[in-house]
Write a protein that holds these residues in place. Structure first.
Motif: not given
Ligand code: KG4
Ligand code: ZN
Length: 348
Positions: A4-10, A72-76, A98-105
């Motif tokens: 699945s593709v799971i997107i978090l939008g801000i 959050k580990e499920e996010l694509s 940016k911080a979130f993407a970096m932290g979760m890779n």
């Protein structure tokens, strides 16, 4: 079946802090924290907006993930509004993403807020799927009307959008809000004008309309004319506004809608397009909705109006845009910075 593709939008471009989660194109959560601190000032105060975003962003994201039942580990990927908007407000969402993407890779995806408003037409909820609600087919015209923007956009595809007309000064939402302010109504006055207009006569008062060439708009002259009208009325009768509130609201609303729709009709004719969509906060206006449905019958248009919660600023529209960008692997890098004047259709 693939993963699945799971997107978090801000979304944090103005005075709403919002987060949403979309899974395989379907909306699971859409949380908005609106800021009330601006009411006392009669408009958005950028510094206060930025501070409120900082306070709200973590709880709002947390709530969205909980509501969606997604870890959050499920996010694509994480998608965020890069612009246009207020610098201080955009910075909060951008830094967080940016911080979130970096932290979760996971990939980071920038979104143009105006593209988001248009792609709000492609948000699908469980309810919409059940009802079989359709999104507009390409090409279509979208009138994007918000507190900061007024544009007619020729939408050829999710990524091929061309602004064919826009305001040269105030936005339509600003025209509503400024008229309300002149009448002494609290900010944001657009929804209040809508409310009082329901009881009034739209033909009670007339205001002069701008004569602009092509498909462009102007609302600043209307504001000045309206201010003179209110000042003259109040000079003769101090209770003028109170006694004629409904008629004044109905008349100014009618004028703004008439200006908006005249250019939209012209654009539809020029481009031979009858699929017409609206987006942005002002598309919540009931007079505009009614007028569009009337044109649907009169001119054979097919009109698309998003659900109310997807008209005003929200993160579901950022998440769905992020979803389409993710499918094309259009990622941003960690060097990305907010773009307060991000123009629709440009890369920078
Ligand atoms: O899209 P939006 O939530 O934020 C911006 O990106 O600007 O739009 C907010 C604008 C405000 O000017 C507000 O007064 C206007 O949309 N608005 C309305 C209505 N609901 C919101 N204007 C007229 N009638 C409404 N019902
Ligand atoms: Zn907006």
């Amino acid at each position: 079946m693939g993963k699945s593709v799971i997107i978090l939008g801000i979304e944090s471009s103005c005075d709403d802090t919002a987060a949403a989660v979309i899974k395989d194109g379907k909306l699971l959560a859409n949380i908005v924290a609106s800021q009330n601190v601006h009411k006392a000032y009669g408009g958005v105060v950028p510094e206060l907006a930025s501070r409120a975003h900082q306070q709200n962003i973590i709880p709002v994201v947390d709530q969205a993930l909980k509501k969606a039942g997604v870890g959050k580990e499920e996010l694509s990927a994480v998608a965020f509004t890069r612009g246009p908007g207020l610098m201080g407000s955009l910075l909060v969402g951008t830094s967080f993403a940016k911080a979130f993407a970096m932290g979760m890779n996971i990939p980071l995806i920038e979104v143009n807020h105006m593209q988001g408003h248009i792609l709000a037409h492609f948000i699908k909820t469980e309810k919409m799927v059940e009802k079989g609600e359709e999104s507009p087919e390409f090409p279509f015209l979208c009138l994007t009307v918000s507190g900061g923007h007024t544009q007619i956009v020729l939408v050829n595809d999710y990524f091929d959008m061309k602004v064919i007309g826009e305001t040269i000064d105030d936005a339509a939402g600003e025209a509503f809000d400024k008229a309300a302010k002149i009448m002494g109504l609290p900010y944001p006055g657009g929804p209040l004008i809508d409310k009082y207009a329901k009881e009034g006569n739209p033909m009670a008062f007339t205001f002069s309309k701008p004569q602009l060439p092509e498909l462009n708009y102007s609302f600043s002259g209307l504001k000045t004319g309206f201010m003179n009208f209110i000042n003259n009325g109040t000079a003769k009768n101090p209770d003028f506004v109170e006694q004629h509130k409904a008629d004044i609201c109905a008349s100014i609303q009618y004028t703004i809608i008439d200006i908006l729709l005249n250019k939209l009709k012209k654009a539809a004719k020029q481009h031979s397009i009858s699929r017409i969509a609206i987006a942005g906060g002002v598309s919540a206006n009931s007079g505009l909705r009614e007028a569009l449905y009337k044109l649907e019958k009169e001119l054979g248009w097919k009109v698309f109006i998003p659900e109310f919660e997807f008209c005003t600023d929200n993160a579901a529209m950022i998440a769905i845009t992020g979803y389409y960008k993710y499918m094309r692997k259009e990622y941003s890098n960690q060097g990305v910075a907010p773009l307060p004047r991000y123009i629709l259709g440009s890369n920078e």
